[in-house]
Design a protein around this motif. Structure first.
Motif: not given
Length: 162
Positions: A67-71
């Motif tokens: 989630c933190a790395r999502s676009l």
């Protein structure tokens, strides 16, 4: 020649001990934005920031890290940093300062300050019927002296317009 070390900041899940690592980023403000955005997408969990890269500690579950790395999250964070660039060029931590008016009494006006990513507390402040004003500041935690000076200026302005 040794390269200068970049200060990193980590987002950690603070409702679990020891706080598991979620993501790392290059500024305190970007970590704070990520903590808030992940909290919004993963309700029931609490996230905070810490100076340094917490790569070596325990890791949060994969869904939270993804989630933190999502676009989407990365784009929103970049947009917020860009929007604040003139006001906060060093990407310092954001504090919300709330002013309250009880209407009467010696301590009619009061003030509180909370971190941007502290969503439950900010929601309570914003729902308070005595809330009459707010502002944001960037940097270290505001000292009580600073908050009282801000409160005095706010109260004087309120009295002048009354």
């Amino acid at each position: 020649m040794k390269e200068p070390q970049m200060t990193r900041f980590s987002v950690v899940q603070t409702d679990i001990h020891p706080a598991p690592y979620v993501a790392a980023t290059g500024s305190a403000r970007s970590a704070q934005i990520l903590a808030r955005l992940v909290r919004e997408r993963c309700p029931g969990n609490a996230f905070g920031i810490r100076e340094g890269a917490a790569f070596g500690g325990p890791k949060s579950n994969g869904f939270i890290r993804d989630c933190a790395r999502s676009l989407e999250v990365q784009r929103i964070a970049a947009d917020e940093l860009f929007a604040e660039a003139d006001e906060n060029p060093d990407q310092l931590v954001k504090w919300h300062v709330y002013f309250y008016d009880a209407g009467t009494g010696k301590f009619r006006f009061t003030v509180n300050a909370y971190l941007d990513h502290d969503l439950p507390v900010r929601a309570k402040c914003e729902a308070d019927p005595e809330l009459v004003g707010r502002t944001v500041i960037y940097g270290d935690p505001p000292a009580m002296e600073t908050l009282y000076l801000m409160l005095d200026a706010f109260a004087a302005k309120q009295e002048a317009t009354a």
